[in-house]
Write an enzyme that holds these catalytic residues in place. Structure first.
Site, PDB file in Angstrom:
ATOM      1  N   LYS A 226      53.343  31.355  44.914  1.00 30.28           N
ATOM      2  CA  LYS A 226      52.861  32.682  45.318  1.00 30.28           C
ATOM      3  C   LYS A 226      53.641  33.780  44.584  1.00 30.28           C
ATOM      4  O   LYS A 226      53.055  34.735  44.048  1.00 30.28           O
ATOM      5  CB  LYS A 226      53.043  32.820  46.834  1.00 30.28           C
ATOM      6  CG  LYS A 226      52.520  34.112  47.416  1.00 30.28           C
ATOM      7  CD  LYS A 226      52.641  34.080  48.921  1.00 30.28           C
ATOM      8  CE  LYS A 226      52.319  35.442  49.522  1.00 30.28           C
ATOM      9  NZ  LYS A 226      52.602  35.480  50.951  1.00 30.28           N
ATOM     10  N   CYS A 384     103.862  40.531  41.666  1.00 31.06           N
ATOM     11  CA  CYS A 384     103.963  41.933  41.263  1.00 31.06           C
ATOM     12  C   CYS A 384     104.672  42.743  42.343  1.00 31.06           C
ATOM     13  O   CYS A 384     105.884  42.618  42.488  1.00 31.06           O
ATOM     14  CB  CYS A 384     102.594  42.484  40.880  1.00 31.06           C
ATOM     15  SG  CYS A 384     102.737  43.860  39.724  1.00 31.06           S
ATOM     16  N   HIS A 510     100.683  38.844  36.957  1.00 29.33           N
ATOM     17  CA  HIS A 510      99.625  38.373  37.867  1.00 29.33           C
ATOM     18  C   HIS A 510      99.091  37.020  37.403  1.00 29.33           C
ATOM     19  O   HIS A 510      98.086  36.972  36.681  1.00 29.33           O
ATOM     20  CB  HIS A 510      98.470  39.370  37.884  1.00 29.33           C
ATOM     21  CG  HIS A 510      98.793  40.660  38.562  1.00 29.33           C
ATOM     22  ND1 HIS A 510      98.478  40.911  39.877  1.00 29.33           N
ATOM     23  CD2 HIS A 510      99.423  41.770  38.112  1.00 29.33           C
ATOM     24  CE1 HIS A 510      98.883  42.124  40.206  1.00 29.33           C
ATOM     25  NE2 HIS A 510      99.463  42.664  39.151  1.00 29.33           N
ATOM     26  N   GLU A 512      97.425  34.947  39.000  1.00 28.42           N
ATOM     27  CA  GLU A 512      96.117  34.624  39.601  1.00 28.42           C
ATOM     28  C   GLU A 512      94.950  34.864  38.635  1.00 28.42           C
ATOM     29  O   GLU A 512      93.912  34.226  38.741  1.00 28.42           O
ATOM     30  CB  GLU A 512      95.903  35.416  40.898  1.00 28.42           C
ATOM     31  CG  GLU A 512      95.686  36.930  40.768  1.00 28.42           C
ATOM     32  CD  GLU A 512      96.985  37.739  40.732  1.00 28.42           C
ATOM     33  OE1 GLU A 512      98.040  37.164  40.398  1.00 28.42           O
ATOM     34  OE2 GLU A 512      96.926  38.946  41.023  1.00 28.42           O
TER      35      GLU A 512
HETATM   36  N1  GLN Z   1     102.992  49.280  42.548  1.00 27.46           N
HETATM   37  C1  GLN Z   1     103.779  48.410  41.730  1.00 27.46           C
HETATM   38  C2  GLN Z   1     103.925  48.948  40.317  1.00 27.46           C
HETATM   39  O1  GLN Z   1     103.150  49.746  39.883  1.00 27.46           O
HETATM   40  C3  GLN Z   1     103.200  47.012  41.726  1.00 27.46           C
HETATM   41  C4  GLN Z   1     101.838  46.915  41.140  1.00 27.46           C
HETATM   42  C5  GLN Z   1     101.105  45.653  41.471  1.00 27.46           C
HETATM   43  O2  GLN Z   1     101.439  44.962  42.442  1.00 27.46           O
HETATM   44  N2  GLN Z   1     100.071  45.323  40.705  1.00 27.46           N
HETATM   45  O3  GLN Z   1     104.819  48.554  39.618  1.00 27.46           O
END
Ligand code: GLN
Length: 533
Positions: A226, A384, A510, A512
């Protein structure tokens, strides 16, 4: 290698959040598994030049690429599915398009002409789409158009798709994803919203070649027939996208239905062999057969919104899969943690991750959680801002520097975390942090980091303005917090660890962003391993 680069456009209709990103990533995965090189691009219709200045509540996590682009979180899905890095060219917003057209106008590139949405804005959109094709690296470029057909904001993008479909002919294809709702009161599946959505596309002059129907109920052949009839597509070109227990099963569902074969045939891409999905299937099998449940906590301030920590969530689940455990992740709001309730909130957790973030809100709770993990020998992973909290906590409670703080939060005589020298003169907020991939030298072979990575030189992605203040390093190390990883060029501290602890690792980068379904990140894997050992 295909003769010409092929372009697949993915548009969405009826409502947002249907999973265009997962559809784009899944189809790209299948084409890649059949031996082609594929990349995926996201066009976002908002006016921000990039999502770097957006609060996570607005748009979820900001994903960072190796080349330092702050991008839409869908790029995280693309990387996790395809296991290849993306770049700035993979994410373009309306703001970026206008910025570049206006810059050209000021330079005089259009001298004498009236600058207009058509052709100047649409030409710039087309240039950004074709750019990835021109790199000569990709057989197929999948372009996901953000937003929903009918939105004022997406009009220039859909217009660019119309023009490109006309110009590229058989080398381009449009897949439209819509919703087919089920009305419980009527006991019926309804196709009308899809018909209207396709009409909206047709108004702009785009005939979709393939329809994918998002549904919570199985669609039978007559429903698909359809939809095909009303929307001018072949019966074999209507697919369904049902709810599945894992997003990583979506490619297999489309494979079973033949979506990749229909798309490739329409594009004239030879189908030479079955897709190689051995590694993918292996991971999915593991994911569906995890034995024990392990409780861990992620401490953050955006925990109400799951998308705010998308890559961390995925990386943790990848690591659980490798360790054969199902993670029961409690997302603990850092503003709710205090000295009185920390044991109750975190006492039963086998590991604690303190999340990245910006600004003072929720910092106290993060520092209390960090102290709790340190003092109770609970595996701790600070990412971080999480690493920065670990440094502040250690300076205050082990070195006895009561006013130790980050200069991000308040002026202090003891900024153990301080603004980077290069950041001091910067006043603009957009794209001015330390961004993208930097090398890190793991100096200590007897560290958790070295045991996890198994190599001395690594590359990880950054997104921050503040850093470990090396003036305090000797005192910190004397008391047991060691800088086990440093940037080889700038000497910035990138990884700290506490030695006489089960597993205590803080990273300024980071990790991740680099965990993939087929290649989980070694630090996350080691963290979860420590949680269960
Ligand atoms: N606010 C912190 C900085 O600018 C950590 C930044 C974050 O965790 N991405 O260094």
């Amino acid at each position: 290698m295909a003769k010409n680069t092929k372009f697949i456009f993915v548009t969405g209709g009826v409502t947002s959040s249907l999973g265009k990103g997962i559809l784009a990533a899944s189809l790209a995965k299948l084409i890649q598994a059949r031996g082609y090189s594929v990349t995926i691009q996201k066009l976002d219709p908002y006016l921000n030049v990039d999502p770097g200045t957006l609060n996570p509540y607005e748009h979820g996590e900001c994903f960072v690429t190796d080349d330092g682009a702050e991008t839409d979180l869908d790029l995280g899905h693309y990387e996790r599915f395809l296991n290849v890095p993306t770049s700035q060219a993979n994410n373009v917003t309306t703001g970026r398009i206008y910025q570049s057209v206006i810059n050209k106008e000021r330079k005089g590139d259009y001298l004498g002409k009236t600058v207009q949405i058509i052709p100047h804005i649409t030409d710039e959109i087309k240039r950004c789409i074709m750019l990835l094709g021109k790199q000569g690296k990709y057989d197929v470029v999948v372009t996901e158009i953000g937003g929903v057909v009918g939105d004022i904001e997406s009009l220039p993008f859909i217009e660019a798709v119309r023009q490109l479909k006309w110009e590229l002919g058989a080398d381009a294809l449009c897949i439209h994803l819509t919703l087919v709702p089920y009305l419980a009161a009527a006991g019926e599946i309804k196709t009308k919203p899809t018909q209207h959505s396709v009409k909206k596309l047709l108004e702009i002059g785009v005939q979709p070649d393939i329809l994918v129907l998002r549904t919570e109920h199985d669609l039978n052949a007559s429903i698909r027939a359809k939809v095909a009839l009303f929307c001018n597509v072949g019966k074999d070109a209507v697919f369904e996208s049902p709810d599945l227990p894992s997003i990583y099963e979506v490619p297999l569902s489309f494979l079973k239905q033949g979506l990749d074969q229909v798309a490739m045939t329409k594009l004239g891409l030879p189908i030479d062999h079955e897709p190689d999905l051995a590694a993918w299937n292996d991971k999915l099998n593991r994911l569906y057969n995890l034995s024990n449940v392990v409780k861990i906590a992620v401490v953050g301030k955006y925990v109400e919104l799951p998308d705010a920590y998308k890559s961390i969530h995925e990386a943790l689940n990848h690591a659980g899969m490798v360790n054969n455990v199902k993670l029961d992740i409690e997302w603990v709001h850092s503003e709710k943690i205090n000295d009185q309730n920390v044991a109750e909130l975190l006492g039963e957790k086998k590991a604690i991750l303190v999340a990245p973030g910006f600004g003072h809100r929720g910092i106290d709770g993060k520092i209390i959680a960090t102290r709790f993990a340190r003092e109770n020998n609970i595996p701790f992973f600070g990412i971080c801002l999480g690493m920065q909290c670990a440094v502040i906590e250690f300076a205050r409670n082990v070195l006895g520097i009561a006013d130790a703080n980050s200069s991000e939060f308040e002026p202090t005589a003891n900024p153990v975390i301080d603004i980077m020298e290069q950041q001091k003169s910067i006043t603009n907020m957009g794209h001015t942090m330390r961004l993208g991939a930097y090398p890190c030298h793991i100096l200590d072979k007897d560290s958790n980091a070295f045991r996890a990575y198994g190599e001395e030189m690594i590359q990880e992605r950054h997104r921050h303005r503040y850093e470990f203040n090396n003036n305090y390093l000797a005192d910190m190390e004397a008391k047991g917090m060691i800088a086990v990883g440093k940037n080889p060029d700038s000497d910035l501290v990138e990884i700290v660890e506490i030695k006489n602890h089960k597993w205590f690792v803080g990273v300024q980068f980071h990790p991740e962003y680099k965990s993939r379904f087929e290649k989980p990140h070694p630090l996350f894997v080691a963290f979860i391993k420590a949680a269960i050992s």
